[in-house]
Design an enzyme around this catalytic site. Structure first.
Site, PDB file in Angstrom:
ATOM      1  N   CYS A 178     -26.847  -3.330  -7.265  1.00 14.32           N
ATOM      2  CA  CYS A 178     -28.155  -3.447  -6.609  1.00 14.32           C
ATOM      3  C   CYS A 178     -27.979  -3.869  -5.149  1.00 14.32           C
ATOM      4  O   CYS A 178     -28.484  -4.911  -4.711  1.00 14.32           O
ATOM      5  CB  CYS A 178     -29.029  -4.445  -7.354  1.00 14.32           C
ATOM      6  SG  CYS A 178     -29.424  -3.933  -9.028  1.00 14.32           S
ATOM      7  N   ARG A 223       0.812  -1.213   0.000  1.00 21.83           N
ATOM      8  CA  ARG A 223       0.000   0.000   0.000  1.00 21.83           C
ATOM      9  C   ARG A 223       0.851   1.270   0.000  1.00 21.83           C
ATOM     10  O   ARG A 223       0.605   2.201  -0.752  1.00 21.83           O
ATOM     11  CB  ARG A 223      -0.914  -0.016   1.238  1.00 21.83           C
ATOM     12  CG  ARG A 223      -1.842   1.164   1.356  1.00 21.83           C
ATOM     13  CD  ARG A 223      -2.541   1.179   2.713  1.00 21.83           C
ATOM     14  NE  ARG A 223      -2.840  -0.161   3.192  1.00 21.83           N
ATOM     15  CZ  ARG A 223      -3.920  -0.846   2.853  1.00 21.83           C
ATOM     16  NH1 ARG A 223      -4.798  -0.319   2.020  1.00 21.83           N
ATOM     17  NH2 ARG A 223      -4.116  -2.061   3.319  1.00 21.83           N
TER      18      ARG A 223
END
Length: 398
Positions: free
Chosen positions: A344, A269
């Site tokens: 959704c 990272r």
């Protein structure tokens, strides 16, 4: 105008909604070169490629880092495709026998071992090939450790060997054929933002391993101190003090035994986050139950990090004036907005309750710090939406 601005202006002028990752490879090289240059002697930086395994990223980093830390056979194959001779450290909590065999065939430098059973599997694979492979024993230390986003040790997790089982593990590692014990692996946390507490943790590592050498009668040549150096997603202006950390690291290296020939760091990272941006077009703006929503072409199926870590990811608004005057253009002005994607599920949220001067349908939102654990950890094919474009900005290749 920056290369990213020019790219986004070009894409915004097209008919398809903007949805892309852009990676600044030149900025990546500058950052990682500075990070590596600040390390004192005996310290080596390996890239934990789980953060971003794109081939252009690996190619950019290969000449700079000491090698690559991988966690699967697939990652080994990706490294070998772009850097056939690069050193590889193979970790991961559940290696299959086939992956172990693949690692030996690919001439990995070391394996980070998670259990006694895994040692026996490595030994069998090495003996079958008439070779010997170096191993580090990953240990799940008791701690205590600094506060961080994720804890790998100091509590019940699937990672590493419990300290109570270390005598049996070191006995196996120093007696099994085909295996050469080199030291220990102590990756205990993820995303620590404090240089001071990270140095304190390294002090705990040093004292613990010195004690193990005496107690267990082993000689350590390599110590892997993991990664875990963080990015502040809530305040991008706040950086881990790498310069202060490496100044303290000089004194720490001087305090460890001289026969510890290599100190391995395996950052992911911290090396790649800042090189990437995720840009998405606002498809609609609306309100429900008093909350303003910006609905974008994209979402957590591309960029899962915000929902995975349950944070609101920072973004900027790129205004786009192009709009069909025959249809309404909904907007939010001087208000707070929540950014949701096209899935959704109510969990498809990238940023929540963020103050904005203005955002309209057709504008582009640019999420910074998206170069690590963005695309690589996301569920790309949920609902079968099109994948985003991936653009690698690289002056060396024009």
């Amino acid at each position: 105008m920056t290369a990213l601005d020019a790219l986004l202006r070009d894409r915004a002028a097209r008919d398809e909604p903007v949805c892309l990752f852009a990676y600044d490879l030149d900025g990546l090289r500058r950052h990682v070169t500075a990070v590596v240059a600040a390390l004192p002697p005996r310290c080596r930086m390996y890239y934990a490629m789980k953060a971003n395994s794109a081939a252009p990223v690996l190619e950019a980093l290969a000449p700079i880092v000491a090698g690559f830390e991988v966690a699967s056979g697939g990652e080994i194959a990706k490294v070998r495709a772009v850097a056939p001779a690069a050193p590889i450290l193979f970790g991961g909590p559940a290696k299959t026998p086939a992956e172990i065999s693949h690692a030996l065939d690919a001439a990995v430098t070391r394996l980070h071992v998670e259990s006694v059973l895994e040692l026996h599997r490595i030994s069998a694979a090495a003996v079958a090939r008439g070779t010997t492979v170096e191993v580090l024993l990953r240990v799940n230390l008791a701690g205590p450790f600094p506060s961080a986003t994720l804890a790998m040790a100091g509590r019940p997790t699937q990672f590493g060997i419990d300290e109570a089982d270390l005598p049996a593990a070191t006995a196996a590692a120093t007696s099994l054929p085909g295996v050469r014990f080199a030291g220990f692996h102590l990756h205990s946390l993820s995303n620590n933002l404090s240089a001071e507490t990270h140095l304190e943790m390294l002090g705990l590592y040093r004292d613990t391993v010195v004690g193990w050498e005496k107690e267990l009668g082993v000689v350590v040549k390599v110590l892997d101190v993991g990664g875990g150096i963080g990015i502040d997603y809530q305040d991008p202006a706040h950086h881990f003090d790498w310069d202060g950390f490496t100044r303290g690291l000089v004194a720490w290296v001087d305090s460890v035994p001289a026969h510890w020939r290599e100190i391995q760091f395996e950052c992911g990272r911290y090396l790649t986050a800042a090189c990437g941006s995720y840009a998405v077009e606002v498809l609609d703006v609306k309100r429900t139950h008093g909350t303003a929503w910006a609905l974008v072409r994209g979402g957590t199926h591309h960029f899962r990090l915000p929902v995975s870590w349950q944070h609101s990811h920072p973004f900027t608004v790129l205004p786009v004036e192009r709009w069909d005057p025959s249809v309404p253009r909904p907007s939010v002005t001087d208000d707070r907005v929540t950014v949701a994607g096209e899935l959704c599920t109510p969990k498809d949220v990238l940023a929540r309750d963020v103050p904005v001067a203005r955002v309209r349908a057709g504008d582009v939102l640019v999420f910074a710090l998206a170069g690590a654990y963005g695309w690589d950890i996301s569920h790309h094919d949920f609902l079968s939406h099109p994948h985003p474009e991936h653009v690698f900005l690289d002056d060396d290749r024009a």
